[in-house]
Design a protein around this motif. Structure first.
Motif, PDB file in Angstrom:
ATOM      1  N   ALA A  26     -13.227  -8.078  -2.243  1.00  0.00           N
ATOM      2  CA  ALA A  26     -13.576  -8.169  -3.661  1.00  0.00           C
ATOM      3  C   ALA A  26     -14.595  -9.280  -3.897  1.00  0.00           C
ATOM      4  CB  ALA A  26     -12.315  -8.407  -4.507  1.00  0.00           C
ATOM      5  N   ALA A  27     -14.454 -10.383  -3.150  1.00  0.00           N
ATOM      6  CA  ALA A  27     -15.395 -11.496  -3.297  1.00  0.00           C
ATOM      7  C   ALA A  27     -16.809 -11.080  -2.905  1.00  0.00           C
ATOM      8  CB  ALA A  27     -14.936 -12.683  -2.452  1.00  0.00           C
ATOM      9  N   GLU A  28     -16.906 -10.006  -2.094  1.00  0.00           N
ATOM     10  CA  GLU A  28     -18.215  -9.464  -1.686  1.00  0.00           C
ATOM     11  C   GLU A  28     -18.607  -8.257  -2.523  1.00  0.00           C
ATOM     12  OE1 GLU A  28     -17.393  -8.527   2.352  1.00  0.00           O
ATOM     13  OE2 GLU A  28     -17.357 -10.631   3.005  1.00  0.00           O
ATOM     14  N   LEU A  32     -11.608  -2.568  -1.179  1.00  0.00           N
ATOM     15  CA  LEU A  32     -10.973  -2.198   0.082  1.00  0.00           C
ATOM     16  C   LEU A  32      -9.545  -1.750  -0.204  1.00  0.00           C
ATOM     17  CD1 LEU A  32     -12.477  -2.423   2.752  1.00  0.00           C
ATOM     18  CD2 LEU A  32     -11.289  -4.580   3.194  1.00  0.00           C
ATOM     19  N   ILE A  33      -9.203  -0.526   0.252  1.00  0.00           N
ATOM     20  CA  ILE A  33      -7.912   0.086  -0.081  1.00  0.00           C
ATOM     21  C   ILE A  33      -7.255   0.552   1.225  1.00  0.00           C
ATOM     22  CG2 ILE A  33      -6.809   1.980  -1.362  1.00  0.00           C
ATOM     23  CD1 ILE A  33      -8.053   0.040  -3.230  1.00  0.00           C
ATOM     24  N   PRO A  34      -5.933   0.409   1.337  1.00  0.00           N
ATOM     25  CA  PRO A  34      -5.249   0.886   2.550  1.00  0.00           C
ATOM     26  C   PRO A  34      -5.368   2.405   2.709  1.00  0.00           C
ATOM     27  CG  PRO A  34      -3.826  -0.581   1.298  1.00  0.00           C
ATOM     28  CD  PRO A  34      -5.003  -0.259   0.425  1.00  0.00           C
ATOM     29  N   ARG A  60      -9.961   0.703   4.279  1.00  0.00           N
ATOM     30  CA  ARG A  60     -11.220   1.444   4.154  1.00  0.00           C
ATOM     31  C   ARG A  60     -11.856   1.111   2.819  1.00  0.00           C
ATOM     32  NH1 ARG A  60     -10.564   7.499   6.674  1.00  0.00           N
ATOM     33  NH2 ARG A  60      -9.646   6.843   8.654  1.00  0.00           N
ATOM     34  N   GLU A  61     -13.184   1.159   2.805  1.00  0.00           N
ATOM     35  CA  GLU A  61     -13.899   0.837   1.585  1.00  0.00           C
ATOM     36  C   GLU A  61     -13.899   2.048   0.662  1.00  0.00           C
ATOM     37  OE1 GLU A  61     -17.483  -1.281   2.122  1.00  0.00           O
ATOM     38  OE2 GLU A  61     -18.139  -1.040   0.053  1.00  0.00           O
ATOM     39  N   ALA A  62     -13.411   1.866  -0.546  1.00  0.00           N
ATOM     40  CA  ALA A  62     -13.395   2.918  -1.560  1.00  0.00           C
ATOM     41  C   ALA A  62     -14.670   2.844  -2.388  1.00  0.00           C
ATOM     42  CB  ALA A  62     -12.164   2.769  -2.447  1.00  0.00           C
ATOM     43  N   ALA A  96     -11.169   7.484  -7.432  1.00  0.00           N
ATOM     44  CA  ALA A  96     -11.717   8.761  -6.957  1.00  0.00           C
ATOM     45  C   ALA A  96     -11.028   9.184  -5.665  1.00  0.00           C
ATOM     46  CB  ALA A  96     -13.226   8.626  -6.736  1.00  0.00           C
ATOM     47  N   GLU A  97     -10.557   8.212  -4.875  1.00  0.00           N
ATOM     48  CA  GLU A  97      -9.880   8.493  -3.605  1.00  0.00           C
ATOM     49  C   GLU A  97      -8.424   8.906  -3.805  1.00  0.00           C
ATOM     50  OE1 GLU A  97     -11.750   5.872  -4.284  1.00  0.00           O
ATOM     51  OE2 GLU A  97     -13.475   6.144  -2.951  1.00  0.00           O
ATOM     52  N   GLY A  98      -7.905   8.766  -5.036  1.00  0.00           N
ATOM     53  CA  GLY A  98      -6.556   9.239  -5.326  1.00  0.00           C
ATOM     54  C   GLY A  98      -5.551   8.208  -5.808  1.00  0.00           C
TER      55      GLY A  98
END
Ligand code: ZN
Length: 139
Positions: A26-28, A32-34, A60-62, A96-98
């Motif tokens: 998040a700082a970047e 990032l989501i499991p 993984r990056e969402a 969007a990924e769920g």
């Protein structure tokens, strides 16, 4: 997840080792989501997949895209430390990924927030931690 207070008294998260990658990304400006190899994305970060209990998930990056699934508006200041922010909207955002993720809605008036509203992640740095917010998406 512990909490600390900002200089003006607002509650801020203290990331656990498990959740640290979420906050470092998040700082970047990245979400990032499991992700479980069998069951796909999940949120919030936890040691095991909530569906299969496997511990072999990875980050993984969402996309940071989603829509408002539900929301409420604090017009009262239920947490006195947030009284200066009222009124503010807190939503459950369906990514969007769920997975669904709770977050503050920014970038519009609280009376403009709607269920189904397209939103995208925004990142707010506060005293050494980056919080993920969502703002209306302009298409
Ligand atoms: Zn799984």
């Amino acid at each position: 997840m512990g909490l600390r207070k900002s200089e003006d008294g607002r509650p801020l998260p203290i990331p656990t080792p498990l959740a640290a990658p979420f906050f470092e990304a998040a700082a970047e400006g990245r979400l990032l989501i499991p992700h479980c190899p069998r069951d796909g994305w999940f949120f919030y970060p936890r040691s095991r997949c909530p569906t299969c209990l496997g511990d072999d998930w990875d980050w993984r990056e969402a996309s940071g895209q989603g829509e408002v699934h539900a929301f409420t508006v604090d017009r009262v200041g239920h947490d006195p430390a947030l009284a200066a922010d009222i009124p503010y909207a807190v939503a459950v955002v369906e990514l969007a990924e769920g997975p669904r993720m709770p977050a503050r809605i920014v970038g519009c008036g609280v009376d403009d927030v709607r269920v189904g509203m397209p939103v995208e992640a925004h990142y707010e740095d506060i005293e050494g931690i980056t919080l993920v917010r969502f703002a209306p998406r302009e298409n």
